[in-house]
Design an enzyme around this catalytic site. Structure first.
Site, PDB file in Angstrom:
ATOM      1  N   ASP A 102       0.806  -1.222   0.000  1.00 32.79           N
ATOM      2  CA  ASP A 102       0.000   0.000   0.000  1.00 32.79           C
ATOM      3  C   ASP A 102       0.838   1.271   0.000  1.00 32.79           C
ATOM      4  OD1 ASP A 102       0.732  -0.913   2.594  1.00 32.79           O
ATOM      5  OD2 ASP A 102      -0.708   0.430   3.524  1.00 32.79           O
ATOM      6  N   GLU A 168      -0.488  -2.104   5.185  1.00 34.99           N
ATOM      7  CA  GLU A 168       0.454  -2.013   6.308  1.00 34.99           C
ATOM      8  C   GLU A 168       0.369  -0.658   6.989  1.00 34.99           C
ATOM      9  OE1 GLU A 168       3.798  -1.020   8.655  1.00 34.99           O
ATOM     10  OE2 GLU A 168       3.498  -0.119   6.674  1.00 34.99           O
TER      11      GLU A 168
END
Length: 435
Positions: A102, A168
């Site tokens: 991400d 994350e």
């Protein structure tokens, strides 16, 4: 006869050493040959970043590539996660390797030609999107690692799980994801993982180096919410109130004594931070309530318990002394455990890192109060989380653009070292466990 026996033993030992050396040389050559491809992958991911749980394009590219290698690929894990399994030709342990996918709600400001121009909605507002923490490089490194290890499949002593994890960096309120959700959905089982390795690139660490730390490497995270309730009154008549603003100020000051007076600072560090405070809406009204948000960061389990207990005690008792009440919620919204690198595993694998990068390029690092949800995997299996240099050679670490900022910048020359490290950690661990 004795001399002949010793000679046979000596000769027999040479191929094993030579084979180990030749395997590392093979890994090195293959990684170097993939450098342009790794950089191309990274730049593509960088130019097309996606926020946590929305890594649709990103995970699609990764899944398609892993499938092209002939791996067993599962998609949609913890929303957009991808897990691929490589079963080696020989029996042995299961090793998991993880990369996060991400990006962040940050508007990029770097002058690179592949800079992100992406915008999206996040928490109700339009934001820029940027790989401002290096996850684009993590994915590219792990894709190359998968290619190299797959090319060695028939000689592989065990099984490798390649974990490409979403979210994350955290999620909007109400959503689930990240490593915790990956673990909850069984990514560390079927087959059960014996050891897990991961890495993170660092903008302030010189390219060509790897840093590590046994034990507590990155902090546990406990967000907290403290709601102080008093008695509302006119601002001109404070004696009619129980002032939650003054009470909150007393609580904030008292919380600072936890680190300075309760923590054994020669052993570990910790952080207690109030990051937001909200109460009242007019200059002449003492409000009824004040809400504070903050974070607790600790580096071992005992300190975590102590700090949380002290926060609760200080907040509630200070409020009581002021005639108010305090409601303390810890953790608030989420919790990350300590990123704890198994000391025995670190000792076992340190020679591998030194052989991969050279002893002079392997650095023992200080613990950080930043956090990583890699810690959830390490609760299920012994693990090591290493840090890869991304600072241009000769650069000043102090002036390096920080992570999570618009100017974040990474030198791409160190990517192949990350590939070599993950490959060699996997191969050497498997070899040691299969004997």
């Amino acid at each position: 006869m004795k001399k002949l026996y010793l000679f046979i033993l000596l000769v027999a030992s040479i191929p094993a050493f030579a084979q180990t050396k030749s395997v590392k040389e093979d890994v090195s050559k293959k990684a170097d040959a993939l450098q342009d491809q790794i950089i191309a992958w990274r730049r593509d991911f960088h130019e097309h970043p996606e926020l946590g749980n929305h890594e649709v394009r990103t995970s699609g590219i990764i899944a398609k590539y892993l499938q092209s290698l002939g791996l067993e690929v599962k998609t949609g894990v913890a929303t957009t996660g991808v897990v691929a399994i490589l079963r080696g030709g020989k029996p042995g342990p299961v090793v998991a390797l993880r990369a996060d996918m991400d990006a962040l709600p940050v508007t990029e400001r770097t002058p690179v030609p592949f800079a992100s121009k992406v915008k999206t909605m996040y928490n109700g507002q339009e934001v820029g999107v940027m790989h401002a923490c290096g996850h684009d490089s993590h994915m590219s490194i792990l894709m190359a690692t998968a290619q190299i290890l797959t090319s060695m499949k028939k000689d592989l002593h065990g099984t490798v799980k390649f974990i490409f994890q979403p979210a994350e960096e955290g999620l909007p309120a109400g959503e689930k994801g990240g490593a915790e959700e990956m673990v909850r959905q069984g990514v560390m089982e079927n087959p059960h993982v014996d050891a897990v390795f991961g890495l993170h690139i660092q903008s302030y660490q010189p390219a060509g180096t790897i840093s590590y730390r046994p034990g507590g490497d990155m902090a546990a995270v406990n967000p907290m919410k403290i709601v102080v309730t008093g008695k509302q009154a006119h601002g001109a008549y404070p004696w009619s109130s129980v002032d939650p603003i003054v009470t909150s100020a007393q609580i904030i000051n008292a919380l600072q004594t936890i680190v300075s007076r309760n923590l054994q600072v020669t052993r570990n560090g910790a952080v207690v931070t109030i990051g937001a405070i909200n109460g009242g809406n007019r200059s002449n009204i003492i409000p009824e309530t004040v809400t504070m948000l903050g974070t607790i960061r600790t580096l071992n389990d005992d300190d975590e318990k102590m700090v949380i207990e002290r926060v609760r005690t200080i907040a509630t008792k200070t409020a009581e002394a002021m005639g108010a009440t305090a409601e303390v919620t810890i953790p608030y919204e989420h919790h990350y455990p300590i990123t704890y690198n198994d000391p025995a595993l670190v000792a076992q694998m340190l020679p591998t890192l030194q052989a991969t990068a050279g002893k002079e390029n392997i650095v023992l690092r200080n613990a950080e109060t930043g956090a990583e949800d890699f810690s959830f995997y390490e609760q299920k299996a012994p693990g090591i989380f290493i840090h890869l240099g991304g600072l241009p050679r000769g650069g000043d670490p102090v002036k390096a653009p920080a992570h999570h900022t618009p100017d974040f910048f990474i030198d791409e020359s160190g990517f192949t070292l990350g590939v070599k490290a993950l490959c060699n950690l996997t191969l050497d661990y498997m070899t040691a466990r299969s004997k």
